[in-house]
Design a protein around this motif. Structure first.
Motif, short mmCIF file in Angstrom:
data_model
loop_
_atom_site.label_atom_id
_atom_site.label_comp_id
_atom_site.label_asym_id
_atom_site.label_seq_id
_atom_site.Cartn_x
_atom_site.Cartn_y
_atom_site.Cartn_z
N ASN A 220 0.62 -1.13 -0.30
CA ASN A 220 -0.19 -0.03 0.02
C ASN A 220 0.84 1.39 0.09
OD1 ASN A 220 1.17 -0.37 2.89
ND2 ASN A 220 -1.03 0.39 3.63
N ASP A 221 2.01 0.97 0.17
CA ASP A 221 3.10 2.92 0.05
C ASP A 221 3.43 2.76 -1.67
OD1 ASP A 221 2.87 2.31 2.84
OD2 ASP A 221 4.37 0.76 2.56
N VAL A 222 3.33 1.58 -2.34
CA VAL A 222 4.18 1.88 -3.45
C VAL A 222 3.58 2.64 -3.98
CG1 VAL A 222 4.08 0.74 -5.43
CG2 VAL A 222 3.90 -1.07 -4.05
N ALA A 223 2.49 3.60 -4.43
CA ALA A 223 2.11 4.92 -5.01
C ALA A 223 3.05 5.82 -5.13
CB ALA A 223 0.48 4.93 -4.88
N MET A 224 3.20 6.21 -3.12
CA MET A 224 3.80 6.91 -3.10
C MET A 224 6.04 6.98 -3.11
SD MET A 224 3.87 7.08 1.15
CE MET A 224 4.49 6.22 2.06
N LEU A 225 5.93 5.50 -2.71
CA LEU A 225 7.35 5.08 -3.76
C LEU A 225 7.80 5.65 -4.82
CD1 LEU A 225 7.51 2.20 -1.43
CD2 LEU A 225 8.92 3.97 -1.26
N GLU A 226 6.31 5.40 -6.06
CA GLU A 226 6.84 5.49 -7.48
C GLU A 226 6.38 6.53 -7.78
OE1 GLU A 226 7.71 3.99 -9.40
OE2 GLU A 226 6.51 1.78 -9.00
N ALA A 227 5.92 7.84 -6.68
CA ALA A 227 5.56 9.31 -6.89
C ALA A 227 6.53 9.85 -6.31
CB ALA A 227 4.67 9.99 -6.31
N ALA A 228 7.22 10.06 -5.81
CA ALA A 228 8.33 10.45 -4.72
C ALA A 228 9.34 10.75 -6.03
CB ALA A 228 8.76 10.56 -3.30
N ASP A 229 10.51 11.90 -5.44
CA ASP A 229 10.99 12.23 -5.69
C ASP A 229 12.59 11.31 -5.11
OD1 ASP A 229 10.87 14.68 -7.21
OD2 ASP A 229 10.89 16.15 -4.82
N TYR A 230 12.42 10.44 -4.09
CA TYR A 230 13.32 10.06 -3.75
C TYR A 230 12.18 8.53 -3.23
CZ TYR A 230 17.24 12.99 -4.59
OH TYR A 230 18.13 13.63 -4.41
N ALA A 231 12.39 7.02 -3.06
CA ALA A 231 12.30 6.31 -2.51
C ALA A 231 12.63 5.55 -1.68
CB ALA A 231 11.61 5.78 -3.68
N LEU A 232 12.65 5.32 0.07
CA LEU A 232 13.52 3.87 0.83
C LEU A 232 11.76 3.42 1.31
CD1 LEU A 232 15.45 3.99 2.96
CD2 LEU A 232 14.19 5.48 4.34
N VAL A 233 12.83 2.17 0.38
CA VAL A 233 12.45 0.80 1.57
C VAL A 233 13.05 0.48 2.22
CG1 VAL A 233 10.96 -1.02 -0.07
CG2 VAL A 233 11.31 0.91 -1.68
N ILE A 234 11.66 0.09 3.19
CA ILE A 234 12.34 -0.66 4.11
C ILE A 234 11.88 -1.80 4.78
CG2 ILE A 234 11.54 -0.38 7.30
CD1 ILE A 234 12.53 2.29 5.76
N LYS A 235 12.51 -2.45 4.78
CA LYS A 235 13.01 -4.18 5.27
C LYS A 235 12.41 -4.31 6.49
CE LYS A 235 16.47 -7.83 6.02
NZ LYS A 235 17.43 -8.08 6.50
N SER A 236 11.36 -5.40 5.84
CA SER A 236 10.31 -6.17 7.15
C SER A 236 10.80 -6.74 7.59
CB SER A 236 9.13 -6.25 6.28
OG SER A 236 8.09 -7.09 6.75
N PRO A 237 10.45 -7.81 8.90
CA PRO A 237 10.59 -8.60 8.72
C PRO A 237 9.58 -10.23 8.65
CG PRO A 237 9.52 -7.82 10.98
CD PRO A 237 9.63 -6.59 9.88
N VAL A 238 8.17 -9.52 8.05
CA VAL A 238 7.33 -10.72 7.83
C VAL A 238 6.80 -10.64 6.44
CG1 VAL A 238 6.80 -10.28 10.63
CG2 VAL A 238 5.67 -8.29 8.10
N HIS A 239 7.85 -10.16 5.51
CA HIS A 239 7.10 -9.93 4.09
C HIS A 239 8.61 -8.81 3.54
CE1 HIS A 239 6.08 -5.66 3.66
NE2 HIS A 239 5.36 -6.12 5.21
N PRO A 240 8.22 -9.80 2.64
CA PRO A 240 9.34 -9.51 1.25
C PRO A 240 8.46 -8.22 0.55
CG PRO A 240 7.49 -10.76 -0.08
CD PRO A 240 6.93 -10.89 1.09
N PRO A 241 10.07 -7.16 0.29
CA PRO A 241 9.70 -6.04 -0.34
C PRO A 241 8.14 -5.37 -1.85
CG PRO A 241 11.60 -6.59 -0.97
CD PRO A 241 11.17 -7.54 -0.36
#
Length: 281
Positions: A220-241
């Protein structure tokens, strides 16, 4: 010309630890950035009640986005001329979709076709919310106070989930997958909220150059990760990025939750400073 960062951050699993909900490792850098005039903007599936409480706890002074982009809340002292109407509890708000009752009716219309596959969040007792989320009692009550969408706990298989989502989408809903629940709401997203709020800031401060940063760990974060100038994907302990299409200006933390938040933000800040230095040469 002034330069400011607009930092749109997911909460659960990103700024907040997935299990403990602590933000402690990220708070020193968060408060340093805020003191420099940058905006830390919670952008979350959480409710208004939840975010207001967290903002006070962490001393965050900025707009916030709730329920996956369904509404934006603007501080009245910063956006004094936004509306003719009076602000509520210090904030104006702009909503982008129908209220939660509409989406609950759509979900209920699929109960027979998907018997035993799901349960609506609003049917949970406070104790059941605590069990499903790990929240304490007061936090669970705030989580239940939803205005614009309805989380769904899914018990069926992946194929049934795809059919379920398609049936809702055909009726005008948007279905996003978070760390624990499916989120059913209108055609909203964190990305659209980011773009709307960036435009609002640019209109208010035309002399300022705004750089947007999006931070998240789930689909549910993908849309803003695609829209921003910079995107930071946080490692999750429970699911793949989450899978994102862009390749430029994307950072991946090696640590989880708030520790990954601080790690990744420091990398982005260093990159922004290096790029600015090269432009002055």
């Amino acid at each position: 010309m002034n330069q400011k960062l607009l930092i749109f951050t997911d909460l659960d699993g990103s700024l907040l630890d997935h299990d403990t909900y602590s933000a402690e490792p990220a708070l020193p850098l968060l408060h340093e950035l805020q003191a420099q005039g940058h905006k830390i903007i919670p952008t979350t599936s959480k409710t208004e009640s939840e975010v207001r409480h967290l903002k006070k706890s962490f001393d965050i002074k900025a707009p916030f986005v709730i329920e996956n982009g369904a509404a934006v809340f603007l501080p009245a002292d910063e956006f004094a001329d936004f509306r003719d109407s009076l602000p509520v509890d210090g904030f104006y708000h702009q909503s982008f979709c129908e209220e939660a009752s509409h989406w609950r009716r759509l979900i209920d219309s699929l109960a027979t076709a998907f018997t035993g596959c799901f349960r609506r969040f609003s049917t949970f007792t406070t104790d059941e919310i605590m069990t499903a989320t790990g929240l304490d009692k007061a936090s669970a009550a705030r989580a239940a106070d939803r205005q614009y969408g309805e989380p769904v706990q899914w018990f069926g298989d992946e194929k049934a989930k795809i059919r379920f989502a398609a049936a809702l989408i055909n009726q005008g809903a948007n279905v996003l997958e978070g760390g624990r629940f499916l989120h059913v709401s209108g055609k909203v997203s964190k990305g659209r909220a980011l773009q709307w709020l960036e435009a609002a800031y640019s209109a208010r401060e035309p002399e300022t150059v705004f750089t947007t940063i999006a931070i998240g760990d789930s689909k549910n974060d993908v849309a803003m990760l695609e829209a921003a100038d910079y995107a930071l994907v946080i490692k999750s302990p429970v699911h793949p990025p989450p899978e994102i299409k862009r390749e430029d200006s994307v950072f991946y933390s090696t640590l989880c939750g708030p520790a990954g938040w601080a790690e990744g933000m420091q990398s982005i800040i260093t990159t922004i400073k290096d790029e600015a230095a090269r432009e002055t040469i």
